[in-house]
Design an enzyme around this catalytic site. Sequence first.
Site, PDB file in Angstrom:
ATOM      1  N   ARG A  97       6.838  -1.945   1.291  1.00  0.00           N
ATOM      2  CA  ARG A  97       7.900  -2.854   1.507  1.00  0.00           C
ATOM      3  C   ARG A  97       9.134  -2.278   1.023  1.00  0.00           C
ATOM      4  O   ARG A  97       9.315  -1.984  -0.144  1.00  0.00           O
ATOM      5  CB  ARG A  97       7.461  -4.189   1.024  1.00  0.00           C
ATOM      6  CG  ARG A  97       7.702  -4.285  -0.291  1.00  0.00           C
ATOM      7  CD  ARG A  97       7.108  -5.594  -0.790  1.00  0.00           C
ATOM      8  NE  ARG A  97       5.589  -5.621  -0.610  1.00  0.00           N
ATOM      9  CZ  ARG A  97       4.660  -6.334  -1.381  1.00  0.00           C
ATOM     10  NH1 ARG A  97       5.111  -7.036  -2.676  1.00  0.00           N
ATOM     11  NH2 ARG A  97       3.525  -6.342  -1.289  1.00  0.00           N
ATOM     12  N   SER A 110       2.526  -1.292  -2.178  1.00  0.00           N
ATOM     13  CA  SER A 110       2.880  -1.620  -0.467  1.00  0.00           C
ATOM     14  C   SER A 110       4.014  -0.532  -0.543  1.00  0.00           C
ATOM     15  O   SER A 110       4.835  -0.181  -1.217  1.00  0.00           O
ATOM     16  CB  SER A 110       3.200  -2.985  -0.405  1.00  0.00           C
ATOM     17  OG  SER A 110       4.421  -3.138  -0.115  1.00  0.00           O
ATOM     18  N   ASP A 158       0.667 -10.967  11.302  1.00  0.00           N
ATOM     19  CA  ASP A 158      -0.316 -11.286  10.346  1.00  0.00           C
ATOM     20  C   ASP A 158      -0.365 -11.784   9.116  1.00  0.00           C
ATOM     21  O   ASP A 158      -1.024 -12.362   8.485  1.00  0.00           O
ATOM     22  CB  ASP A 158      -1.250  -9.961  10.501  1.00  0.00           C
ATOM     23  CG  ASP A 158      -0.524  -8.847  10.219  1.00  0.00           C
ATOM     24  OD1 ASP A 158       0.595  -8.998   9.615  1.00  0.00           O
ATOM     25  OD2 ASP A 158      -1.117  -7.574  10.133  1.00  0.00           O
ATOM     26  N   HIS A 159       0.830 -11.254   8.611  1.00  0.00           N
ATOM     27  CA  HIS A 159       1.007 -11.583   7.208  1.00  0.00           C
ATOM     28  C   HIS A 159       1.715 -12.816   6.895  1.00  0.00           C
ATOM     29  O   HIS A 159       1.432 -13.378   5.824  1.00  0.00           O
ATOM     30  CB  HIS A 159       2.015 -10.696   6.575  1.00  0.00           C
ATOM     31  CG  HIS A 159       1.435  -9.300   6.253  1.00  0.00           C
ATOM     32  ND1 HIS A 159       0.942  -8.526   6.984  1.00  0.00           N
ATOM     33  CD2 HIS A 159       1.386  -8.469   5.053  1.00  0.00           C
ATOM     34  CE1 HIS A 159       0.415  -7.423   6.407  1.00  0.00           C
ATOM     35  NE2 HIS A 159       0.865  -7.460   5.200  1.00  0.00           N
ATOM     36  N   ASP A 181       3.445  -0.642   6.714  1.00  0.00           N
ATOM     37  CA  ASP A 181       2.429  -1.240   5.902  1.00  0.00           C
ATOM     38  C   ASP A 181       1.709  -0.175   5.070  1.00  0.00           C
ATOM     39  O   ASP A 181       1.182   0.936   5.956  1.00  0.00           O
ATOM     40  CB  ASP A 181       1.583  -2.159   6.670  1.00  0.00           C
ATOM     41  CG  ASP A 181       0.852  -2.779   5.657  1.00  0.00           C
ATOM     42  OD1 ASP A 181       1.013  -4.151   5.518  1.00  0.00           O
ATOM     43  OD2 ASP A 181      -0.372  -2.574   5.159  1.00  0.00           O
ATOM     44  N   ARG A 211      -6.954  -4.819  -2.578  1.00  0.00           N
ATOM     45  CA  ARG A 211      -6.194  -4.725  -3.610  1.00  0.00           C
ATOM     46  C   ARG A 211      -6.578  -5.968  -4.427  1.00  0.00           C
ATOM     47  O   ARG A 211      -7.273  -7.062  -3.945  1.00  0.00           O
ATOM     48  CB  ARG A 211      -4.896  -4.951  -3.704  1.00  0.00           C
ATOM     49  CG  ARG A 211      -4.227  -3.832  -2.595  1.00  0.00           C
ATOM     50  CD  ARG A 211      -2.636  -3.635  -2.913  1.00  0.00           C
ATOM     51  NE  ARG A 211      -2.546  -2.199  -2.517  1.00  0.00           N
ATOM     52  CZ  ARG A 211      -1.461  -1.616  -1.670  1.00  0.00           C
ATOM     53  NH1 ARG A 211      -0.819  -2.656  -1.074  1.00  0.00           N
ATOM     54  NH2 ARG A 211      -1.336  -0.689  -1.556  1.00  0.00           N
TER      55      ARG A 211
HETATM   56 FE1  SF4 Z   1      -3.194  -7.765   5.518  1.00  0.00          FE
HETATM   57 FE2  SF4 Z   1      -2.419  -5.670   3.802  1.00  0.00          FE
HETATM   58 FE3  SF4 Z   1      -4.482  -7.311   3.332  1.00  0.00          FE
HETATM   59 FE4  SF4 Z   1      -4.631  -5.596   5.149  1.00  0.00          FE
HETATM   60  S1  SF4 Z   1      -4.347  -5.063   3.075  1.00  0.00           S
HETATM   61  S2  SF4 Z   1      -5.266  -7.365   5.268  1.00  0.00           S
HETATM   62  S3  SF4 Z   1      -2.724  -5.772   6.161  1.00  0.00           S
HETATM   63  S4  SF4 Z   1      -2.344  -7.730   3.387  1.00  0.00           S
END
Ligand code: SF4
Length: 754
Positions: free
Chosen positions: A645, A643, A95-96, A160, A448
């Site tokens: 990571r 995050s 997805d990223h 995540d 965010r």
């Molecule tokens: Fe993707 Fe993280 Fe944004 Fe959710 S918060 S859409 S998992 S980047």
Amino acid sequence: MAFDIEMIRKVYDNMPGRVDAARKIVGRPLTLTEKILYNHLWDGTPSKAFGRGIDYVDFAPDRVACQDATAQMALLQFMHAGKSKVAVPTTVHCDHLIQAKVDAATDLARAKTQSNEVFDFLSSVSNKYGIGFWKPGAGIIHQVVLENYAFPGGMMIGTDSHTVNAGGLGMVAIGVGGADAVDVMSGMAWELKFPKLIGVKLTGKLSGWTAPKDVILKVAGILTVKGGTGAIVEYFGEGATSMSCTGKGTICNMGAEIGATTSTFGYDASMGRYLRSTDRADVADAVDKVASYLTGDPEVYANPEQYFDQVIEINLSELEPHLNGPFTPDLATPISKMKEEAIKNNWPLQIQVGLIGSCTNSSYEDIARAASLAKQVSAKNLKTKAEFTITPGSEVVRSTIERDGFIETFHKIGATVFANACGPCIGMWDREGAEKEERNTIVHSFNRNFSKRADGNPNTLAFVGSPELVTAMAIAGDLGFNPLTDTLINEDGEEVMLEAPTGDELPAKGFYAEDPGFQAPAADGSGVQVVVSPTSERLQLLAPFDAWDGKNITGAKLLIKAFGKCTTDHISMAGPWLRFRGHLDNISNNMLIGAVNAFNQKTNSVKNQLTGEYDAVPAVARAYKAAGVPSIVVGDHNYGEGSSREHAAMEPRFLGVKAVLVKSFARIHETNLKKQGLLGLTFANEADYDKIQENDTINFTDLVAFAPGKPLTLEFVHADGTKDTILANHTYNEGQIGWFVAGSALNLIAAGKA
Ligand code: SF4
């Protein structure tokens, strides 16, 4: 494809005995959080009560989920662990790595070409080791988990930070670094300090313009970005039960923005409806048999102050829609005050783009309510003033909203529908003109809004709101617009008002997708080949980090004294760097490039003490490493917020940083540092931060006696020969000291000693 019902039944079979035992040992009624935690102890039935915020406890999570950016490093590490199959059900979600630019089909096709090597790697590792693989375009990890795997009373970890989203279905779901995921996938216990508990009592009922998102925007305003640190937030009360399951997911999702370990809700009818609607009637039936164990004891909710460490009460009937931002998700402004605040702070009033969707807010209900506003554009002869985009959370949501006509409605107001992926939420937005770095305002329904997060432009002011409010603001194109009270001028010059949004919680015709995008693993993966090219710039097999030599670290140079906010985005930037997430050497070139140097207030400009010249942080770190000189990073409060990571910990480790000394840490990052064999330390006296000078050389004087609960002593020798002796606290227990000694936690697993 789906959930493992036998595993879920086992969790529920164990629950009454273990929870009753815990209640007896603890000697009082239990919160839901405690019930879930005590039912997931690694050692089985509880035999002692744990101190909140004190005891480290070994847990046995039910599931692991990884997204493509973090899965690369997690799976590269897992390949080192010497196992033939993952020990618990695990999924990987692509997805990223899908950049939003044109539209879903074009962007997805481009991503498949650009990141083919990475997707193939993830697919083959998943196939080999028994991991469920969700292909690019299937959706965003947390939406897919909510639709398929989350279950009330379960415990999961995910690589995540927004794994916490699954709390909307009554889980304790926690974001971790890849190294923690590797532990659990390898069949090891997962360790967490027993959390403190924050209770949020929701009274009243949402109505009109107010949405579940506003609950968490309000909570973020109250608790700030670090108010939830070390705590699990448990929501309860009539307001909680009156909300949809997916709305609860949104609230839990943004629990990451207050630094909470996770958030959760007790089981109620909305969860049952969601389970049945997502084809999991057998889970709903299993839940019904243990329903009383899947919520807090009544005494707890009757007298929450007695049982939680902190209690917040919010009356949903009085709650106003909020917009939080810019640059931090806890700057909460009720919509009625936004105009005044925007003018006072000189925020650009013209909204350029409204973006809805993401893992935070792309439920059927969210989209339906946003679409009810989009419909009013033509009905009231309005014109949408800002650009408008939608990123659906999953193919299931996308197909369903397409079938039900919502996508057509959005297209009619000129919207762009991006791929079912993270896109603009993680800086994977090739926004036209962003490189000009013009000051501008956007509103979005993501979670965010740190500087550069959406489009890489440090001058984009992003405000976070509910999808319905974002839609209304995009229609108006004006940050000062309050849809509850203000009118808009339509194409005929008339004043019109938007009516409050409406929308079904769940699709009347059920969810639908022709191909949800799942690939099941091979029953026997032993013959599956995983290929990593030695010349790849995207993937690199890992070499183990060196073990500690048993001596005090001496002669270390200060690499950077970071000033102010230093999130994992500052330490290991996302956006264009996502492409190197599987290549430690290459991604290390982004180490701390977003952090502000306290001595010159610049980013990515630090003094190389060996030459006296200023250079980029990674370049200086590499120079120290090449010269065999250890280095140290100093930071401010809540260092590593954001995050999960582990790159933010692996990069400094790889580039020769030995210790990170800060005023305080965000939880996941502190654990990540420990796992990678670094020293994560905090100033015993915060004021000592000011004593650290640009040309300092650092010596540890008692690292050889490293022990739990015993502070470490560091000498900071200044350029003029004077020195300050600074005491540094740490939270390492015996096992974690073992990680440091071995060079990393993974070194211990690979040696079969963990
Ligand atoms: Fe993707 Fe993280 Fe944004 Fe959710 S918060 S859409 S998992 S980047």
